[in-house]
Enzyme design. Structure first.
Site, short mmCIF file in Angstrom:
data_model
loop_
_atom_site.label_atom_id
_atom_site.label_comp_id
_atom_site.label_asym_id
_atom_site.label_seq_id
_atom_site.Cartn_x
_atom_site.Cartn_y
_atom_site.Cartn_z
N SER A 19 9.25 13.61 53.34
CA SER A 19 9.44 12.33 54.03
C SER A 19 10.28 12.57 55.28
O SER A 19 11.31 13.23 55.23
CB SER A 19 10.16 11.34 53.11
OG SER A 19 9.43 11.12 51.93
N ASP A 40 9.18 5.16 47.52
CA ASP A 40 8.97 6.51 48.05
C ASP A 40 8.02 7.32 47.19
O ASP A 40 7.64 8.43 47.57
CB ASP A 40 10.32 7.23 48.18
CG ASP A 40 10.25 8.45 49.08
OD1 ASP A 40 9.52 8.41 50.08
OD2 ASP A 40 10.93 9.45 48.79
N GLN A 56 5.98 4.69 56.31
CA GLN A 56 6.59 6.01 56.24
C GLN A 56 5.75 7.02 56.99
O GLN A 56 4.52 6.98 56.96
CB GLN A 56 6.73 6.47 54.78
CG GLN A 56 7.42 7.82 54.63
CD GLN A 56 7.56 8.26 53.18
OE1 GLN A 56 6.84 9.12 52.72
NE2 GLN A 56 8.51 7.67 52.47
#
Length: 288
Positions: free
Chosen positions: A229, A205, A279
């Protein structure tokens, strides 16, 4: 956090029951809980309900609300299915009465089959040739924007070395690509595969949304763009070790409607493809 041991203490959850676990949070410089932490903790919870030696091969998740750093996070695991070859788990993360995150994970028994992969980029700079975040802070800290300097000053259990160091004062658009080497700090030997996957998920991430901002760097930056996110998916292909640098190679195929989409591949230094990531994140220009 300064080492892999600190990270493991964060990711390994307190067991409340066979399907319920509690976790705490540590900041990475943001006022809200880091998405990678929630991802990895949820995988830890799901993995601890697997008793048939099956290996995590994919997960898909949504971030629903920002997490509060001061509150514990409770992870509830639903045992969706234990089939002949695959086991599926669903994890829901709560803070008090709020559901902040959901994740589905699939585990597969070990099987033999066909094998191929894409190649690592050729002629890419090696980590020994590059500056890490720690080096950048030491050499240029007094000249960096305050927000960037404050972010780099946070102690982390991972060292990152981007292949290209972008000058934050050089207002020009960049290609929608980013390549970053990373390595754990401390002794990362003798970790089992499930633990390595959880750590890799935590790291995945970091950096990935940067590639969505690159093509707009002449006008957009972290200070004038609201980012978060929205979802995160990951596929795990091969076993690996953390005893050397790994390469996170990222690209952004599209940005539109205040959302940026990015995907990445994680390789060992010798070119083994370990995992792939996708993502989508919020990229909302902040109105003055």
């Amino acid at each position: 956090m300064t080492s892999v041991n600190d990270l493991l203490n964060l990711l390994v959850l307190e067991k409340i029951s066979e399907t319920e676990f509690n976790g705490i949070s540590k900041t990475i410089g943001s006022p809200i809980v880091f998405g990678g932490q929630v991802l990895a903790q949820a995988i830890n919870a799901a993995s601890r309900t697997i008793n048939n030696n099956r290996v995590l091969h994919s997960m898909h998740s949504y971030f629903l609300e920002a997490g509060n750093l001061e509150l514990p996070i409770t992870y509830n695991v639903s045992i969706v299915r234990d089939g002949g070859s695959f086991s599926v788990r669903r994890v829901t993360a709560h803070q008090k009465e709020r559901t902040i995150f959901i994740l589905s994970a699939s585990f597969h028994k070990k099987e033999a089959g066909y094998n191929h992969q894409i190649e690592i980029k050729s002629n890419i700079k090696q980590p020994e040739e590059l500056l890490g975040w720690t080096d950048i802070l030491e050499q240029s800290g007094d000249f960096l924007p305050k927000s960037m300097k404050a972010f780099l000053e946070i102690e982390r259990p991972v060292e990152f070395k981007p292949t290209v160091v972008v000058n934050p004062f050089d207002k020009k658009d960049l290609p929608p690509f980013s390549d970053v080497w990373f390595k754990l700090k401390g002794d990362a030997k003798n970790l089992d595969l499930a633990t390595k996957q959880q750590i890799l998920t935590y790291i995945s991430d970091y950096n990935i949304l940067g590639s969505t901002l690159n093509p707009h760097a002449s006008k957009a930056h972290w200070g004038n763009t609201q980012t978060a996110s929205l979802d995160h998916s990951m596929w795990y292909f091969r076993d690996f070790d953390f005893d050397d640098w790994l390469l996170y190679s990222m690209e952004s195929p599209s940005t539109s409607s205040a959302r940026g989409f990015a995907r990445g591949n994680i390789f060992t230094r010798d070119g083994k493809l370990v995992a792939s990531v996708a993502q989508e994140g919020l990229m909302r220009p902040i109105s003055k």
